[in-house]
Design an enzyme around this catalytic site. Structure first.
Site, short mmCIF file in Angstrom:
data_model
loop_
_atom_site.label_atom_id
_atom_site.label_comp_id
_atom_site.label_asym_id
_atom_site.label_seq_id
_atom_site.Cartn_x
_atom_site.Cartn_y
_atom_site.Cartn_z
N GLY A 196 0.81 -1.20 0.00
CA GLY A 196 0.00 0.00 0.00
C GLY A 196 0.85 1.26 0.00
O GLY A 196 0.61 2.18 -0.77
N LYS A 242 12.74 -1.62 2.44
CA LYS A 242 11.41 -1.10 2.18
C LYS A 242 11.49 0.42 2.19
O LYS A 242 12.01 1.01 3.15
CB LYS A 242 10.46 -1.58 3.26
CG LYS A 242 9.02 -1.19 3.03
CD LYS A 242 8.15 -1.87 4.06
CE LYS A 242 6.69 -1.54 3.81
NZ LYS A 242 5.82 -2.28 4.73
N ASP A 279 -3.28 -6.44 10.70
CA ASP A 279 -3.46 -6.72 9.26
C ASP A 279 -2.85 -8.07 8.93
O ASP A 279 -2.14 -8.21 7.94
CB ASP A 279 -2.85 -5.60 8.43
CG ASP A 279 -3.30 -5.66 6.97
OD1 ASP A 279 -4.37 -6.24 6.71
OD2 ASP A 279 -2.58 -5.13 6.12
N PRO A 334 -2.58 -13.81 4.57
CA PRO A 334 -1.56 -14.65 3.91
C PRO A 334 -0.49 -13.83 3.20
O PRO A 334 0.67 -14.24 3.17
CB PRO A 334 -2.39 -15.48 2.93
CG PRO A 334 -3.72 -15.59 3.58
CD PRO A 334 -3.94 -14.28 4.28
#
Lengths: 544, 208
Positions: free
Chosen positions: A106, A125, A218, A221
């Site tokens: 996101g 990241k 959150d 998988p």
């Protein structure tokens, strides 16, 4: 406006560098030069001979530059390191070399990187397009780093470092060489033994998070990484919430997360109820998918998913696959309870129960109190329950009416038989619905209309007052929260009434049936409008 | 020039005195202008190809509806007013798009109070305002801006894209090449031809 193949144009096409003439190359160099310099340049004479329109071209480039609504040319550092994913690999990033892109989430892009000196593999990241990230996003990103950096657990992705490059916040994390659980599930089902082992590891990791006062919020998988040995790693604390800090986010009640694995209290904006049991719910949803191959609520739209999440019970795993052991089904459904206090109180309890199941010991069965079981049944088979309630009332009244007369009245046996048939059909259709035959509800609606009409046709005396039952049928059909069933029920009721009139109609003013028919249609219209309004309101609320 | 120097000013005056036909013609004249700027702004903020047609439509609609609120009289004020509406819409568009992307369509809209505080701290707010007029833009005749936008809109898709990305959004050629899936060399040639074509359109004796 796409980058489609070259469109026809008067100028000859020569995209290959070989076919560019020296003059063209010279013109290009000159244009590039004035373009980079902000539109000021002299006009070289030799070029002007070849291209008499140089002054006009210069004016054109200048006009374009003046017209550009973008403030400045991005500084070199930004355009080369902006991390928008458009640059080639490998490229350098601080002390690391970026080797490729691992994925996009996101807010961030995750790169595969390598420390230049240590040669260690890492995942880096970075927040995507940091110059447009809101302070809220940057804050959440930093918080993920802070939350993750103090964690040490064998099944949690380790955060090594964090910082900022050219204003772009980044996190350096442990590199897990493998795939996500979501990718793994797409390849095919996981056997039960593996599923249980995975869930034990993930549940213990989540319990560790809870002990560190972090809620994941959150779990899904896609956020569980599997290495080559199928060891799971919990990752992506993008939504992680520290118990103690961070009060303002709870106040806003924002809906964050993935609906398929989201708990009812998250979906329906009850932040005060969000706690460890919220993650337990998501763990249950993941277990459900591992066992059955599908998430608990698989609806077409997020809106329907939210509605089902509140109003409906998931189909028991064993209804989907008889091979699933009863114990696993019970463990799974206990996680998926609507009320947080009805679930396992901690992820550790879930892990322990899974351990016990694996060792063949009895699991900690919750005392099966009948009240809860009844409530779950009412939610899971709401259409059947409402029908049965209606039948019971009708049968009771019929029975009472019969007590007053000697012997059975003529309609007694037909009506009772009809109710029995209706009950059997309803049970069958409810079972079919639970198996996922969605269109059964339309058959059910038509059946209701026909059977009710038959019952009225069997009744004794003037039947006009019984026509009110059609209004009930129309209103009840709104419980599907869809417009079409209401429309169908309205039409069926209207037609049934038309059929009923010549059979049982008593003498009455000729326009009365028109009024009754009109009322039925208007009720249908009003109910449909309400259903549509409810859906719109929900849609607005969910922003979807 | 496709637009005679006085036409914009003349149409503006007529439209302000209540001439509906002049008003329609005025908006028609500015459609490409809004379109080119909208695409440049929104793509440069989003760093991706975005369909800006809704944004253009919305902006023209709001300008049309609120035409009576326009109090200026010069063509410069008129274009600045259009750009201001566009800037506001672009900001909303980008923010909406961003949230929609981020939450896979499942985020409750921020409440009004949060929105208010957000607009203070949001860097986009300043960005929209600051890009309204750069000093160099003031040097450019306003009719010329319209003509330029019209000429750009007449180019082929590829020419439009390369000018958008390189000259208006000011991306480096490497990025433009990547986005257009061509070699850097081919992209530069494409850009040069686009400029040549644009120039011929701008300076044609009479182009529509």
């Amino acid at each position: 406006m796409t980058a489609a193949p070259f469109s026809p144009d008067p100028e000859p096409e020569s995209s290959a560098s070989g076919s560019v003439s020296p003059e063209e190359q010279a013109l290009l160099n000159w244009l590039l030069e004035i373009h980079e310099q902000g539109g000021t340049a002299s006009i070289p004479e030799e070029l002007a001979c070849q291209y008499p329109r140089l002054p006009q071209l210069l004016a054109c480039v200048q006009a374009l530059q003046a017209f550009s609504p973008v403030e400045t040319i991005p500084p070199a550092g930004m355009s080369d390191n902006s991390l928008t994913g458009s640059e080639a690999f490998p490229r350098s990033f601080g002390p690391y070399d970026l080797l490729g892109e691992l994925g996009r989430g996101g807010m961030g892009v995750v790169y595969h990187g390598q420390h230049r000196v240590l040669q260690s593999r890492v995942a880096i990241k970075v927040i995507r397009t940091s110059e447009f990230a809101s302070p809220e996003e940057v804050r959440r990103f930093r918080q993920e780093g802070r939350a993750a950096s103090r964690l040490r657990h064998a099944n949690i992705v380790q955060v090594h470092d964090a910082g900022e490059m050219d204003g772009t916040p980044f996190l350096v994390m442990q590199f897990v060489d493998g795939e996500t659980l979501a990718q793994r599930l797409r390849r095919g089902p996981v056997d039960q033994e593996t599923a249980v082992a995975l869930m034990i590891a993930v549940a213990s990791a989540v319990d560790y998070l809870h002990q560190e006062s972090i809620l994941h919020r959150d779990l899904k998988p896609a956020n569980i990484l599997l290495d080559a040995q199928s060891v799971p790693f919990v990752s992506d604390f993008g939504l992680a919430k520290l118990f103690d800090v961070d009060q303002e986010r709870t106040a806003s009640g924002m809906l964050l997360g993935t609906p398929a694995y989201m708990s009812p209290e998250q979906a329906w904006g009850k932040p005060e109820q969000v706690g460890p049991a919220t993650d337990v719910y998501s763990l249950g949803a993941i277990l459900y998918e591992l066992l059955t191959g599908v998430p608990p609520f698989q609806e077409k739209t997020p809106l329907d998913q939210l509605l089902r999440l509140r109003d409906a019970e998931p189909r028991p795993p064993r209804a989907l696959d008889r091979q699933i052991p009863v114990e696993l089904e019970q463990i799974c459904l206990r996680c998926l309870e609507k009320q947080p206090q009805d679930r396992y109180h901690s992820a550790a309890e879930l892990a322990e129960d899974l351990q016990r199941y694996r060792r063949g010991e009895p699991i900690t069965l919750r005392p099966r109190d009948w009240w809860n079981a009844l409530r779950r049944w009412v939610r899971r088979e709401a259409p059947l329950v409402s029908h049965l309630a209606g039948f019971a009332v009708m049968a009771l009244i019929e029975q009472l009416a019969d007590l007053t007369s000697a012997g059975h009245r003529p309609p007694y046996l037909p009506v009772m038989g009809l109710l029995l048939l209706w009950t059997v059909l309803s049970v069958i259709m409810q079972k079919l619905l639970l198996r996922g035959f969605d269109s059964v509800k339309l058959v059910w609606i038509v059946t209701d209309g026909i059977l009710f009409t038959t019952a009225v046709a069997c009744a004794e005396g003037p039947v006009e007052s019984l026509i009110v039952g059609y209004s009930l049928l129309i209103v009840a059909s709104a419980m599907w929260y869809e417009e079409f069933p209401v429309l169908l029920m309205t039409l069926v009721s209207f037609l049934a009434y038309l059929v009923l009139l010549p059979i049982r109609g008593a003498p009455q003013p000729v326009h009365y049936p028109l009024i009754v028919g009109g009322i039925l249609m208007v009720i249908g219209g009003v109910v449909m409008a309400l259903v549509r309004r409810i859906r719109q309101l929900l849609k607005f609320q969910t922003g979807g | 020039m496709s637009v005679p120097p006085s036409e914009l000013q003349r149409l503006l005056e007529q439209a302000r005195s209540g001439d509906a036909a002049a008003r329609d013609r005025l908006f028609e004249l500015c459609r490409n202008y809004v379109g080119v700027i909208a695409r440049a702004q929104v793509e440069s903020w989003m760093r991706a190809k975005v369909d800006a047609s809704d944004l253009v439509q919305q902006t023209l609609l709001e300008a049309h509806r609120g035409f009576d609120n326009f109090t200026g009289s010069t063509d410069a004020e008129w274009l600045a007013w259009l750009k201001q509406i566009l800037g506001n819409n672009t900001r909303d568009f980008v923010r909406h798009y961003r949230t929609a992307k981020r939450q896979t369509g499942l985020e409750v809209q921020p409440r009004a109070s949060e929105r208010a505080s957000e607009s203070v701290s949001d860097p986009l707010a300043g960005l929209a305002a600051s890009s309204l007029s750069t000093p160099s833009q003031l040097l450019m005749a306003h009719e010329q801006e319209l003509a330029l936008a019209n000429a750009i809109s007449q180019l082929s898709d590829d020419y439009q894209t390369v000018l958008q990305l390189r000259s208006l959004q000011r991306l480096p050629f490497e990025d433009v090449a990547e986005r257009m899936q061509r070699s850097r060399q081919a992209t530069q040639m494409l850009w040069m031809r686009a400029i040549q074509k644009l120039e011929s359109l701008l300076n044609a004796p009479d182009s529509t």
